[in-house]
Design a protein around this motif. Structure first.
Motif, mmCIF file in Angstrom:
data_model
loop_
_atom_site.group_PDB
_atom_site.id
_atom_site.type_symbol
_atom_site.label_atom_id
_atom_site.label_comp_id
_atom_site.label_asym_id
_atom_site.label_seq_id
_atom_site.Cartn_x
_atom_site.Cartn_y
_atom_site.Cartn_z
ATOM 1 N N TYR A 90 -52.044 -36.226 19.642
ATOM 2 C CA TYR A 90 -50.952 -35.858 18.702
ATOM 3 C C TYR A 90 -51.435 -34.257 18.322
ATOM 4 C CZ TYR A 90 -48.035 -34.840 14.637
ATOM 5 O OH TYR A 90 -47.319 -34.551 13.570
ATOM 6 N N HIS A 92 -50.273 -32.295 16.122
ATOM 7 C CA HIS A 92 -49.966 -32.041 14.632
ATOM 8 C C HIS A 92 -48.384 -31.414 14.434
ATOM 9 C CE1 HIS A 92 -53.817 -33.658 13.444
ATOM 10 N NE2 HIS A 92 -54.361 -32.776 14.268
ATOM 11 N N TYR A 93 -48.163 -31.630 12.996
ATOM 12 C CA TYR A 93 -46.543 -31.174 12.507
ATOM 13 C C TYR A 93 -46.551 -29.664 12.823
ATOM 14 C CZ TYR A 93 -42.884 -30.305 9.594
ATOM 15 O OH TYR A 93 -41.665 -29.504 9.100
ATOM 16 N N HIS A 94 -47.397 -28.915 12.451
ATOM 17 C CA HIS A 94 -47.199 -27.284 12.629
ATOM 18 C C HIS A 94 -47.061 -26.998 13.969
ATOM 19 C CE1 HIS A 94 -51.315 -27.344 13.048
ATOM 20 N NE2 HIS A 94 -51.266 -26.157 13.592
ATOM 21 N N TYR A 128 -41.846 -40.455 11.820
ATOM 22 C CA TYR A 128 -43.312 -40.915 12.527
ATOM 23 C C TYR A 128 -43.317 -42.513 12.985
ATOM 24 C CZ TYR A 128 -45.748 -36.534 11.372
ATOM 25 O OH TYR A 128 -46.080 -35.215 11.454
ATOM 26 N N HIS A 226 -42.166 -34.161 5.726
ATOM 27 C CA HIS A 226 -43.711 -34.275 6.213
ATOM 28 C C HIS A 226 -44.389 -34.572 5.000
ATOM 29 C CE1 HIS A 226 -47.553 -32.538 7.558
ATOM 30 N NE2 HIS A 226 -47.356 -33.370 8.466
ATOM 31 N N VAL A 230 -46.754 -37.906 4.933
ATOM 32 C CA VAL A 230 -48.201 -37.896 4.900
ATOM 33 C C VAL A 230 -48.640 -38.551 3.556
ATOM 34 C CG1 VAL A 230 -50.218 -36.512 4.780
ATOM 35 C CG2 VAL A 230 -48.492 -35.783 6.263
#
Length: 249
Positions: A90, A92-94, A128, A226, A230
């Motif tokens: 994965y 990552h979000y950013h 997610y 987000h 998290v």
């Protein structure tokens, strides 16, 4: 999600696809209904909505390896990442957020040069899907080992459940305390396609209004979503699982 572009046709989407050379594959799927989160109102009632007319399509543009995809329909533009069978990591979000911003900019430029108005965001959504498993699978009955919101029978009369599923929603306020949207959490038993191992699918969806009327406001809600996902994931899952995952609270 944005106010519908009723003139957007399959011919337009075909021309748009040419703007994404890194997405060489396409698929067509039924359109997804527009979901809007509203403030709590005890007097409101939700009823099924029935629409008549020709079916509308949602088009996927897929990367060569199938791990990234863009979804386009008349009132929705989505950017997704999914794990390949080879087990890619994965990003990552950013990283995905930056790719989403770039992909959406291409779409908006296409609209401008094709004599469409710019999009007017009405909702943002961040999802997610967490597949919780262990070596050899994860028994569907062992939900209490994973999440804090489920407890086994206190008296011992009931045996271990065959499986468990639940859904819970939380209201998300903005920085001023006003209603911004909701975090929806669902847990359900599932099986891996390749080997049929038992897993638990924990899905978390943050959806709500843009924090202002602009596209930047729509992304600002994604950032808020987000944070909620998290922190919510950490709060809902057990300390034992955090230790197993090597996760710091």
């Amino acid at each position: 999600m944005f106010e519908g572009l009723e003139r957007l046709s399959s011919a337009h989407v075909g021309r748009l696809w040419q703007k994404y050379p890194e997405f060489p594959r396409t698929e067509d799927h039924p359109e997804i209904d527009l979901a809007v989160e509203l403030p709590p109102d005890p007097s409101s009632h939700e009823f099924p909505r029935v629409e008549f007319g020709k079916p509308r399509l949602r088009t996927w543009f897929l990367s060569k390896d199938g791990t990234r995809l863009i979804q386009v329909q008349r009132n929705r533009f989505a950017y997704n990442w999914r794990r390949a069978e080879s087990g890619n990591t994965y990003p990552h979000y950013h990283v995905l957020r930056e790719q989403f911003v770039e992909a959406l900019a291409v779409f908006r430029d296409f609209l401008r040069t094709s004599d469409f108005p710019d999009i007017k965001p009405v909702q943002s959504e961040l999802t997610y899907v967490n597949h919780i498993k262990d070596e050899g699978g994860w028994p569907h009955s062992r939900v209490a080992d994973v999440v804090n919101v489920w407890r086994e029978s206190a008296t011992g009369f009931l045996p271990a459940p065959e499986d468990v599923r639940f859904a819970v929603r939380y209201v998300m306020p903005d920085s001023k305390g006003a209603f911004a949207g909701r975090l929806a959490v669902t847990l359900a038993p599932a099986y891996l396609v390749n080997n049929h191992e038992e897993i638990l699918a924990l899905t978390m969806v943050a959806r709500g209004r843009p924090l202002d009327s602009s596209v930047d406001g729509a992304f600002a809600f994604l950032d808020l979503g987000h944070e909620w996902i998290v922190r919510g994931f950490t709060e809902l899952t057990t300390a034992a699982m955090h230790e197993r995952w090597g996760r710091n609270r």
